[in-house]
Design an enzyme around this catalytic site. Structure first.
Site, short mmCIF file in Angstrom:
data_model
loop_
_atom_site.label_atom_id
_atom_site.label_comp_id
_atom_site.label_asym_id
_atom_site.label_seq_id
_atom_site.Cartn_x
_atom_site.Cartn_y
_atom_site.Cartn_z
N TRP A 117 -6.43 -11.48 14.35
CA TRP A 117 -6.44 -10.03 14.18
C TRP A 117 -7.78 -9.41 14.54
O TRP A 117 -7.83 -8.31 15.09
CB TRP A 117 -6.05 -9.65 12.75
CG TRP A 117 -7.09 -9.92 11.70
CD1 TRP A 117 -7.34 -11.11 11.09
CD2 TRP A 117 -8.00 -8.98 11.12
NE1 TRP A 117 -8.35 -10.98 10.17
CE2 TRP A 117 -8.78 -9.67 10.16
CE3 TRP A 117 -8.24 -7.62 11.32
CZ2 TRP A 117 -9.78 -9.06 9.41
CZ3 TRP A 117 -9.22 -7.00 10.57
CH2 TRP A 117 -9.99 -7.71 9.63
N ASP A 156 -8.03 -13.24 4.26
CA ASP A 156 -9.00 -12.41 4.95
C ASP A 156 -9.83 -11.59 3.96
O ASP A 156 -9.46 -11.41 2.81
CB ASP A 156 -8.28 -11.45 5.90
CG ASP A 156 -7.33 -10.50 5.17
OD1 ASP A 156 -6.57 -11.00 4.33
OD2 ASP A 156 -7.35 -9.28 5.44
N GLU A 157 -10.96 -11.13 4.43
CA GLU A 157 -11.78 -10.13 3.74
C GLU A 157 -12.06 -10.49 2.27
O GLU A 157 -11.82 -9.68 1.37
CB GLU A 157 -11.11 -8.75 3.84
CG GLU A 157 -10.96 -8.28 5.29
CD GLU A 157 -10.26 -6.94 5.40
OE1 GLU A 157 -10.53 -6.21 6.38
OE2 GLU A 157 -9.43 -6.61 4.53
N ASP A 183 -0.97 -6.90 -2.49
CA ASP A 183 -2.34 -6.62 -2.07
C ASP A 183 -3.08 -6.07 -3.29
O ASP A 183 -2.55 -6.08 -4.41
CB ASP A 183 -2.36 -5.61 -0.91
CG ASP A 183 -3.56 -5.79 -0.01
OD1 ASP A 183 -4.71 -5.60 -0.49
OD2 ASP A 183 -3.39 -6.15 1.17
N HIS A 229 -7.86 -9.71 -1.79
CA HIS A 229 -6.79 -8.72 -1.83
C HIS A 229 -5.86 -9.00 -3.02
O HIS A 229 -4.64 -8.89 -2.91
CB HIS A 229 -6.00 -8.72 -0.52
CG HIS A 229 -6.75 -8.14 0.64
ND1 HIS A 229 -6.81 -6.79 0.90
CD2 HIS A 229 -7.51 -8.74 1.61
CE1 HIS A 229 -7.55 -6.57 1.97
NE2 HIS A 229 -7.99 -7.74 2.42
N ARG A 257 0.82 -1.22 0.00
CA ARG A 257 0.00 0.00 0.00
C ARG A 257 0.85 1.27 0.00
O ARG A 257 0.39 2.33 -0.41
CB ARG A 257 -0.90 0.02 1.24
CG ARG A 257 -2.27 -0.62 1.11
CD ARG A 257 -2.23 -2.14 1.13
NE ARG A 257 -3.55 -2.70 1.38
CZ ARG A 257 -3.92 -3.23 2.54
NH1 ARG A 257 -3.07 -3.26 3.57
NH2 ARG A 257 -5.12 -3.76 2.68
N GLU A 265 -1.82 1.94 4.49
CA GLU A 265 -2.77 2.95 4.01
C GLU A 265 -2.44 4.34 4.52
O GLU A 265 -2.57 5.34 3.81
CB GLU A 265 -4.21 2.59 4.43
CG GLU A 265 -4.79 1.39 3.72
CD GLU A 265 -4.66 0.12 4.56
OE1 GLU A 265 -5.47 -0.79 4.40
OE2 GLU A 265 -3.71 0.06 5.37
#
Length: 536
Positions: free
Chosen positions: A407, A341-342, A205, A278, A176, A473
């Site tokens: 996390w 994740d995500e 990512d 990601h 990022r 970020e």
């Protein structure tokens, strides 16, 4: 001057008696420490190794000598010990201690664990014993003692020390916000000073692919860009002398050099290659990896992105088999982090490529398809002798021998342990150091206990340790240090030092001179009014 006076008054009000105490400024705090009388004059000393010293021992001694020269002006030649004159007035390391018959002057007991060490500093010499990694940790302590002394004299002390947890790490995220190679090396050196032994390197990512790939070159040609980073990040890179050619990836030569640099300093680099989510940068380079095959561009930092690899396409696993083979050739660590994740994709259940899997296994949602995908990736990694690590989304299906990184909630480490799986903890509640220091203070992190509540004593071994995560970020080269410090130092102590020895007031007293020394070397610190005691 007025502000510093106010800060001092507040400090004394909050910590009565602190001004009178002068603990040796060692972080992390050693397990056992006994101050001795006098000091050792190091100006004319040599580092003496045994005749059969290993290459690792020689390298560790060399790095210590280089740091002692750069920081303190010491010129410590390295020699081979022989019984007699060499045994007095020098720094005796490893087998040289026994050769000189001075092992009895070290603290009693066997050197514990792979990373433990015993260190005695006396007016007539310094004695250091341990494995190569233990010697490295002892030298890190010795560097702090040199900084604490005056006129190149090292305070006399006896130390018996070893880590509480084997995994003490930090995540850096150049995906990022790109971090040039010299910045990564700078952090590796800081890790070595603080006895931190894991660099969790988040290299890919949605926003970037930072690894040169000779197997799939479009990965770095398309994903290794800087143009999608914001102007603040790129201006900071420009001032650092990086980015004129737009290159936002590491060559394989740079990666291998960094891995070797870290290994010499006993820091293991664990690469993270995010799959199946990601993965926008990967998909932008090879759109056929997602179910739709739609061509996309590499996005910038923004809201969650609903892109993922397609679990029902067999060619995806052929691609990943080749890719992870290349990753394994660059990173020798026994671990590969796969993210996991995500995964916010919305078209998996309707995609034609996934219907056979859905029918065969009776999947009713994305979780089923992700469990299949993750098991396939685990098989690819196991074939290459790698252990999978994944974010705690994998806890519900836990592939064989996989490690969970908790996390979202600390309790996922408990769930993993009860299922017989190891974990690393870095919950957002305490360990996300990209968040402002006012929100997550160093004191809050110092109070974090890596073992989750409710964990039975016999299961404690399943918690390998903890990491702090510095996501990219909000990071630029201008603010990375002020986000990392002093919180990274707190992480070093809570993962190394005994739980029952943890004391905030004592930590503050030890940290102040360490902070002053690090700032002299160009490390910037972030502070808030809540951490006023840490002001210089």
């Amino acid at each position: 001057m007025k502000r510093k006076t106010v800060a001092l008054v507040l400090a004394l009000a909050v910590l009565p008696g602190l001004a009178a105490a002068s603990p040796l400024p060692l972080v992390p705090r050693p397990v056992k420490l006994e101050p001795l009388s006098g000091s050792f004059p190091a100006a004319s000393a040599r580092i003496m190794l045994a005749p059969d010293a290993s290459e690792q021992e020689k390298t560790t001694a060399r790095i210590f000598a280089e740091k002692a020269h750069a920081r303190n002006g010491l010129n410590l030649a390295i020699g081979t010990a022989a019984p007699g004159a060499d045994c007095q007035g020098n720094i005796l390391v490893g087998g040289a201690v026994e050769l000189c018959g001075r092992a009895a002057e070290l603290p009693a007991g066997d050197v514990p664990a792979e990373e433990g060490y015993k260190l005695t500093v006396k007016p007539d010499g310094v004695l250091l014993l341990g494995s190569p990694h233990g010697l490295h940790n002892g030298f890190a302590t010795l560097l702090q003692l040199i900084a604490a002394g005056k006129d190149q004299a090292i305070p006399a002390v006896a130390i018996f020390d070893y880590p509480r947890f084997p995994w003490r790490g930090m995540l850096l995220d150049p995906a990022r916000s790109f971090l040039p190679p010299d910045v990564i090396k700078k952090y590796i050196d800081i890790f070595a000073d603080l006895k931190i032994n894991r660099l969790h390197w988040h290299l890919v990512d949605d926003q970037g692919w930072r690894i040169e790939s000779k197997v799939y070159p479009r990965l770095h040609e398309v994903g290794g860009i800087l143009s999608n980073q914001n102007k603040k990040k790129n201006r900071a890179l420009d001032r650092h002398g990086w980015g004129a050619d737009g290159r936002g990836y590491y060559t394989q030569e740079e990666l291998k050099e960094i891995v070797a640099y870290a290994a010499e300093r006993h820091v293991m680099i664990v690469p993270e290659i995010d799959v199946p989510g990601h993965t926008s940068a990967m998909i932008a380079a090879y759109p056929e990896l997602q179910c739709s095959g739609e061509q996309i561009t590499v996005p910038g930092v923004g809201p969650g992105i609903a892109r993922a690899l397609c679990p029902g396409k067999e060619e995806v696993y052929v691609f990943l088999d080749n890719l992870f083979g290349e990753i394994a050739s660059i990173f020798p660590a026994p671990y590969v982090h796969i993210g996991g994740d995500e995964v916010w994709v919305t078209n998996w259940m309707s995609a034609p490529q996934n219907q056979e899997l859905i029918k065969k296994y009776g999947y009713t949602n994305n979780d089923g398809l992700q469990s299949y995908f993750t098991e396939r990736v685990n098989q690819i990694l196991q074939k290459r002798g790698k252990t999978m690590i994944g974010w705690d989304e994998i806890t519900d299906y836990l592939p064989e021998d996989s490690i969970v990184q908790a996390w979202r909630k600390h309790s996922f480490a408990l769930q993993a342990a009860e299922a017989g799986h190891y974990s690393v903890v870095s919950p957002t509640s305490h360990c996300y150091i990209d968040y402002p220091q006012l929100q997550f203070t160093v004191k809050k992190l110092y109070g974090f206990e890596p073992l989750p509540p409710g964990l039975k004593p016999e299961l404690e071994k399943f918690v390998l340790g903890a990491e702090v995560n510095l996501w990219g970020e909000r990071v630029t080269l201008d603010n990375i240090d002020s986000k990392a410090f002093p919180r990274l130092i707190a992480l070093a102590e809570i993962t190394w030092s005994p739980r029952d020895a943890r004391d905030w007031n004592d930590f503050v007293a030890r940290l102040a001179p360490v902070k002053k020394d690090m700032k002299k070397r160009g490390v910037k610190f972030g502070t808030t009014w809540r951490d006023i005691l840490l002001l210089p």
